[in-house]
Design a protein around this motif. Sequence first.
Motif, PDB file in Angstrom:
ATOM      1  N   MET A  25      25.483  -8.577  39.071  1.00  0.00           N
ATOM      2  CA  MET A  25      24.218  -8.782  39.777  1.00  0.00           C
ATOM      3  C   MET A  25      23.653  -7.451  40.274  1.00  0.00           C
ATOM      4  O   MET A  25      22.430  -7.240  40.248  1.00  0.00           O
ATOM      5  N   GLN A  26      24.514  -6.557  40.727  1.00  0.00           N
ATOM      6  CA  GLN A  26      24.034  -5.254  41.193  1.00  0.00           C
ATOM      7  C   GLN A  26      23.395  -4.464  40.057  1.00  0.00           C
ATOM      8  O   GLN A  26      22.359  -3.831  40.244  1.00  0.00           O
ATOM      9  N   VAL A  27      24.010  -4.526  38.881  1.00  0.00           N
ATOM     10  CA  VAL A  27      23.442  -3.833  37.718  1.00  0.00           C
ATOM     11  C   VAL A  27      22.086  -4.435  37.366  1.00  0.00           C
ATOM     12  O   VAL A  27      21.115  -3.718  37.080  1.00  0.00           O
ATOM     13  N   LEU A  28      22.008  -5.759  37.407  1.00  0.00           N
ATOM     14  CA  LEU A  28      20.754  -6.447  37.060  1.00  0.00           C
ATOM     15  C   LEU A  28      19.653  -6.115  38.064  1.00  0.00           C
ATOM     16  O   LEU A  28      18.526  -5.789  37.683  1.00  0.00           O
ATOM     17  N   VAL A  29      19.982  -6.200  39.355  1.00  0.00           N
ATOM     18  CA  VAL A  29      18.982  -5.960  40.400  1.00  0.00           C
ATOM     19  C   VAL A  29      18.521  -4.498  40.376  1.00  0.00           C
ATOM     20  O   VAL A  29      17.342  -4.209  40.611  1.00  0.00           O
ATOM     21  N   SER A  30      19.438  -3.584  40.067  1.00  0.00           N
ATOM     22  CA  SER A  30      19.043  -2.166  40.033  1.00  0.00           C
ATOM     23  C   SER A  30      18.067  -1.870  38.891  1.00  0.00           C
ATOM     24  O   SER A  30      17.307  -0.910  38.961  1.00  0.00           O
ATOM     25  N   SER A  31      18.077  -2.722  37.862  1.00  0.00           N
ATOM     26  CA  SER A  31      17.155  -2.499  36.736  1.00  0.00           C
ATOM     27  C   SER A  31      15.816  -3.226  36.910  1.00  0.00           C
ATOM     28  O   SER A  31      14.956  -3.130  36.044  1.00  0.00           O
ATOM     29  N   ASN A  59      10.558  -7.763  44.387  1.00  0.00           N
ATOM     30  CA  ASN A  59       9.888  -8.535  45.443  1.00  0.00           C
ATOM     31  C   ASN A  59      10.025 -10.033  45.192  1.00  0.00           C
ATOM     32  O   ASN A  59      10.285 -10.808  46.123  1.00  0.00           O
ATOM     33  N   ARG A  60       9.841 -10.432  43.943  1.00  0.00           N
ATOM     34  CA  ARG A  60       9.977 -11.860  43.616  1.00  0.00           C
ATOM     35  C   ARG A  60      11.404 -12.344  43.837  1.00  0.00           C
ATOM     36  O   ARG A  60      11.636 -13.457  44.336  1.00  0.00           O
ATOM     37  N   TYR A  61      12.377 -11.517  43.469  1.00  0.00           N
ATOM     38  CA  TYR A  61      13.779 -11.890  43.655  1.00  0.00           C
ATOM     39  C   TYR A  61      14.117 -12.026  45.136  1.00  0.00           C
ATOM     40  O   TYR A  61      14.828 -12.956  45.546  1.00  0.00           O
TER      41      TYR A  61
END
Length: 200
Positions: free
Chosen positions: A95-101, A108-110
């Motif tokens: 999840m950290q890799v995904l959110v960082s991209s 903002n939507r997330y």
Amino acid sequence: MADPARVKMDESADRVAAKEQQTPENTEDESELSKPGDDAQESTSDGHHKQDAKSEQALGEDEDGQSPSKRLKMEPPEKKKEKRQKVDEDEIQKMQVLVSSFSEEQLNRYEMYRRSAFPKAAIKRLIQSITGSSVSQNVVIAMSGISKVFAGEIVEEALDVCEKWGDTPPLQPKHMREAVRRLKSRDQIPNTKFKNIIFH
């Protein structure tokens, strides 16, 4: 009048049970007192016990009375905790890799998605009005999560409708109604008003 065959079988079963409970010293004394005819009956009952044990082992059970598949499934709690922690750590890292991209808009939507929730007091009131009884906090939390997923599915379908019709967001009530209609037609929303009558 009692049946002599039954009386002998009951006596031999009692003797076998008594032998199993006695210590080895007591079994020597009883073996001297037993009659030759009784020995034959006892040996047949012992044969039955041996056959039962063999049949249990043939079914795949071991001395503990557990099948091998059950033994494999039973793991110590420490191993389960370690596995859970490892899986949780992997999920967090992904999840950290995904959110960082994410782009700024996606981030903002997330954040809005993570913050959004139905008010628990309203959900509790709704459940209690339907069921007529009080519910625990865990039920309220679970129903709140399910409601959030349900609302997300409707919004997703409504965005597809909006795009297909050539409209631009924000969503309008007509998009939401069409999304609900489509989900109902695919049986993804239960229809409580429609009764499927098989026999006329």
